[in-house]
Design a protein around this motif. Structure first.
Motif, PDB file in Angstrom:
ATOM      1  N   GLY A   1      22.398  -3.393  21.853  1.00 10.93           N
ATOM      2  CA  GLY A   1      23.822  -3.681  21.865  1.00 10.93           C
ATOM      3  C   GLY A   1      24.169  -5.150  21.921  1.00 10.93           C
ATOM      4  O   GLY A   1      25.349  -5.516  21.876  1.00 10.93           O
TER       5      GLY A   1
ATOM      6  N   ALA B   1      24.890   0.945  19.751  1.00 16.34           N
ATOM      7  CA  ALA B   1      24.479   0.524  21.090  1.00 16.34           C
ATOM      8  C   ALA B   1      22.970   0.355  21.204  1.00 16.34           C
ATOM      9  O   ALA B   1      22.480  -0.321  22.105  1.00 16.34           O
ATOM     10  N   GLU B   2      22.216   0.954  20.281  1.00 15.80           N
ATOM     11  CA  GLU B   2      20.763   0.875  20.325  1.00 15.80           C
ATOM     12  C   GLU B   2      20.221  -0.362  19.611  1.00 15.80           C
ATOM     13  O   GLU B   2      19.051  -0.718  19.775  1.00 15.80           O
TER      14      GLU B   2
END
Length: 506
Positions: free
Chosen positions: A99, A22-23
């Motif tokens: 993301g 997600a980063e």
């Protein structure tokens, strides 16, 4: 209840990867024709931050100062093209978000398609960071190998055995200079389909490093080639290779024969060869039947050396012959060409003379003993009709073509030791007449190509080969992170009309 606990464990293990993914912004570059991710694509920002796609064609980006901004990336890769804008810049502006994802296409110029990196660290690093699917078991570090030079491999005991030259490790600039090795299962027998990858199981030492499998006495590195599996009189399959000891970077001072001990996972010395003998195993071997007898063919630019396919003769250099028109008994500075009554070159299998090379033939031409039209080495570019001089090659039978196929490295070209050619002939002895360039690099080396006939698919329509990608010898001082000094796998589709069979029969 037990099942629920197991399911919970799997979910908990997956959570850290989901959080990490997600980063990162996932940037994928794909082949416009095959739709497959392209490894080794360089994505560079305006302020020279460089990202390189992994074997899925993915670059995972989490640059603090650039997140949530529109960022321009220059896009480039060996053998691929990206369209230029009105200012001549080849790249794309992308909104980089945590993301987020973006996919770009590149047009392949090379005939062969780059598939994946076989060795080294971080093969699927960016895929792991961005949560993409990964085909191999060890995607980021295997056997603590950072880089490996020049592969040889052979099917042995119904598995594939792989060995490499000098190998880098994480803990010190000098690594394993005595032949690391690994084994993999065959496709369809527990191994991955070759188009997906290779699961290498390295032979490890007590520290978990890829071990030295050929630690021959003497100063300097030990290298091997001529790796071949043959059966003895009792029907036992045995694995042999030629070894050399090296000093002063590239000077050979000893050569001989070694045999692999599968229990010890190490080569054992069987013979030290006469260093002045003109014929010995070299290059990638080819098994070939002549007059009902099986031989092993060896050679660099072409497989012009033969020996009967048994352990005793393999160890006895007196049994080696080369296909040549030179008369035996003459000396190196005064070779005599053998001709029949009509004046034509008389090719025979001959002992105690060196194999033909382009350098030797040039001397014969200068001496007036040979014309350019009579040279054995007559390979030419299908397009330009210019001579193509091959430094080393890998030859194999191809059922789809009904011919012998050659994957060869050009000695001199626009990219020093970086251009790979395809040719075919009715016999492994040639004549090799026409060739087409299938891989090129921009000021970067890609040498010692190895064809993998065992992995060919669709009756040989799709063939596979790999080579060493390195800045060494290229003059390029900028080394590609993670990729440099490693093996890269390619696929070649022989149904491509640019490789039409009649082109090679002119």
């Amino acid at each position: 209840m037990k099942y629920n606990r197991c399911l919970l464990c799997v979910l908990l293990m997956a959570i850290p990867r989901v959080i990490i993914a997600a980063e990162y912004f996932q940037f994928q570059v794909i082949d416009a024709e095959s739709r497959r991710g392209i490894p080794l694509v360089e994505l560079e920002t305006v302020n020279q931050i460089l990202f390189v796609t992994d074997s899925n064609g993915i670059a995972a980006i989490n640059e603090p100062g650039l997140m949530n901004l529109e960022v321009y990336f220059f896009v480039r890769s060996h053998g691929y093209e990206f369209p230029a804008d009105g200012f001549g810049f080849k790249g794309k502006k992308i909104k980089v978000t945590p993301g987020g994802k973006a996919v770009l296409e590149m047009k392949r110029v090379n005939l062969a398609e780059r598939l994946y990196r076989v060795t080294g660290e971080g093969i699927y690093r960016d895929s792991l960071l961005s949560g993409a699917a990964i085909p191999i078991v060890q995607p980021v570090l295997n056997g603590r190998v950072l880089g490996s030079d020049s592969v040889v491999n052979a099917k042995f005991n119904n598995r594939m055995y792989w060995f490499w030259g000098d190998t880098k490790k994480p803990s010190y600039p000098l690594g394993n200079f005595s032949v690391p090795g690994a084994v993999s299962d065959l496709p369809g027998q527990g191994g991955l389909p070759i188009q997906q990858g290779v699961n290498l199981n390295y032979f490890l030492d007590q520290n978990g490093l890829a071990k030295k499998t050929c630690d021959m006495p003497g100063t300097g590195p030990t290298w091997i080639d001529g790796l071949v599996a043959i059966r003895d009189e009792q029907g036992n399959e045995r694995l042999f290779a030629k070894y050399v000891k090296i000093k002063d970077l590239l000077t050979v001072y000893e050569r001989g024969l070694v045999e692999f001990n599968d229990e010890l996972k190490a080569f054992e010395k069987r013979e030290v060869f006469d260093f002045n003998a003109p014929l010995y195993p070299v290059g990638h071997p080819v098994k070939y039947e002549m007059s009902g007898d099986e031989y092993i063919l060896f050679g660099l630019a072409a497989p012009l050396i033969r020996v009967p396919a048994n352990p005793a003769d393999l160890a006895d250099l007196k049994q080696y012959e080369t296909y040549s028109y030179l008369k035996p008994g003459t000396k190196a500075e005064n070779w005599i060409v053998d001709r029949n009554a009509e004046g034509q070159l008389r090719y025979k299998w001959r002992k105690q003379i060196p194999p033909l090379t382009s350098e030797l033939e040039e001397k014969l031409i200068q001496q007036g003993q040979l014309t350019k039209q009579e040279q054995y080495f007559q390979l030419r570019d299908i397009e330009t009709k210019e001579r193509v001089e091959i430094q080393n090659s890998s030859v194999a039978w191809n059922t789809y073509r009904g011919k012998w196929t050659m994957i060869g490295l050009q000695k001199f070209g626009t990219s020093v030791l970086g251009e790979i050619w395809y040719s075919e002939a009715a016999s492994p002895l040639g004549p090799w007449k026409w060739a087409r360039k299938i891989v090129t690099h921009d000021k970067y080396s890609f040498y010692n190509p190895k064809q993998h006939p065992l992995f060919a698919r669709e009756n040989g329509r799709l063939i596979y080969f790999e080579g060493t990608y390195t800045a060494l010898f290229s003059g390029n001082e900028v080394k590609t992170p993670r990729y440099d000094y490693n093996q890269i796998m390619y696929q070649l589709d022989l149904s491509d009309p640019r490789l039409a069979a009649d082109l090679f029969e002119k």
